[in-house]
Write an enzyme that holds these catalytic residues in place. Structure first.
Site, mmCIF file in Angstrom:
data_model
loop_
_atom_site.group_PDB
_atom_site.id
_atom_site.type_symbol
_atom_site.label_atom_id
_atom_site.label_comp_id
_atom_site.label_asym_id
_atom_site.label_seq_id
_atom_site.Cartn_x
_atom_site.Cartn_y
_atom_site.Cartn_z
ATOM 1 N N SER A 119 82.485 14.758 2.250
ATOM 2 C CA SER A 119 83.481 14.067 3.073
ATOM 3 C C SER A 119 84.884 14.675 3.037
ATOM 4 O O SER A 119 85.776 14.174 3.734
ATOM 5 C CB SER A 119 83.556 12.590 2.673
ATOM 6 N N LYS A 165 86.372 15.332 6.421
ATOM 7 C CA LYS A 165 87.101 14.385 7.266
ATOM 8 C C LYS A 165 88.589 14.725 7.395
ATOM 9 O O LYS A 165 89.243 14.264 8.341
ATOM 10 C CB LYS A 165 86.906 12.960 6.750
ATOM 11 N N SER A 177 86.476 6.739 3.804
ATOM 12 C CA SER A 177 85.450 7.765 4.007
ATOM 13 C C SER A 177 84.266 7.236 4.816
ATOM 14 O O SER A 177 83.105 7.570 4.551
ATOM 15 C CB SER A 177 84.966 8.307 2.652
#
Length: 317
Positions: free
Chosen positions: A89, A92, A146
């Site tokens: 993640s 992101k 997240s």
């Protein structure tokens, strides 16, 4: 001033990476953040931290680690910084960067659909199907909590769709000089999203330019509103360190998949020293936070080890 001190000062001013036995010296660090003259007068140099702090003794549990002194642009510690790995993640951050730089309205409502569900790993989301959220709130959920469904909705509604979004993410990576980085999705669920610690420092430096990303990645808890029903959805930041008053964090992002291990990147200040910390492939559930604490303790001790005569000499340079 002794001649050796003159050489160290010149190296520092040039923004060079001064290496210890465990510090890789081939990192391409971006330009250092200028220091205020008053702070610089009492500032212990990165060279002195490396010399007296003995970073080779810093025992971290993350397979990949990098610590950069942001004021001087000098790497204090590096382990496997050019090793390409899945980044989960941490992806992101690039998703948010591309969305913000696209000029898309953050107030535009976006409907979450079943197309946004995680088909790869089956992760859940607090964002219900058919819920309508502003692009701003989807960014918040993706960065702070997240949320994978939020990241998928952002990519799906990007002009040209997901494929155009992924092309934009890869183009931005190349623009930033992230030559060992590739993106194939917007959430980081796919193991094809790979990078290196050295590349991720570049990404952090770029995202730090956006105050909104700083805020969204460091707010301990927040709510987003479903515009269809008016229902508020509560989230907590996935980085447990932002919930602690003992940490001064300007930007952060966590990540985890089985392939990537536990990951953490932060811009934080320790002992009045601004740092970028990258930790990848940490397998213990809490070991990335343990590593962060070990870095904090090491740096505080390193500053105390610098002899007063060296500090005084630096003040008059």
């Amino acid at each position: 001033m002794k001649p050796t001190r003159i050489l160290v000062s010149l190296a520092t001013l040039a923004g060079l990476v001064i290496a210890s036995p465990h510090v890789t010296s081939d990192a391409n660090i971006t330009q250092p953040v200028p220091a205020e003259s008053e702070a610089a007068a009492s500032y212990i140099s990165a060279a002195d931290i490396i010399e007296y702090g003995q970073p080779n003794r810093l025992a971290l549990q993350s397979g990949v680690a990098m610590i950069v002194d942001d004021r001087e642009g000098v790497m204090l510690y590096g382990r496997n910084i050019e090793r390409q790995r899945p980044i989960a993640s941490l992806t992101k951050l690039m998703t948010a960067l591309v969305i913000l730089e696209s000029g898309l309205s953050l107030d535009e409502p976006v409907k979450v659909t079943r197309e946004d569900r995680d088909r790869l790993r089956g992760t859940k989301s607090r964002l219900g199907f058919n819920g309508v959220f502003t692009r701003h709130d989807l960014l918040y959920a993706a960065l702070g909590a997240s949320d994978n469904r939020a990241a998928a909705a952002l990519a799906r509604t990007y002009p040209g769709g997901e494929d155009a979004m992924f092309r934009a993410m890869n183009a931005k990576a190349q623009q930033l000089g992230m030559t060992q980085t590739r993106f194939v999705d917007s959430s980081g669920l796919h193991n094809g999203n790979v990078s290196t610690a050295n590349d991720l420092v570049r990404l952090v430096n770029e995202t730090h330019k956006h105050e909104l990303i700083q805020t969204m990645t460091t707010t301990p808890s927040f709510r987003v509103t479903d515009r269809n029903t008016g229902r508020q959805v509560a989230f907590r930041n996935t980085n447990r360190l932002v919930h602690r008053h003992s940490w001064d964090i300007a930007l952060s992002k966590t990540g985890y998949t089985a392939a990537a291990g536990n990951c953490l990147i932060m811009q934080t200040t320790i002992a009045e020293r601004p740092l970028t910390i990258v930790l990848l492939n940490s397998w213990g559930k809490l070991s990335r936070y343990g590593d962060a604490r070990r870095i904090q303790q090491w740096l505080e001790k390193a500053e105390r080890r610098v002899p007063p005569i060296v500090t005084a000499s630096a003040s008059t340079t």
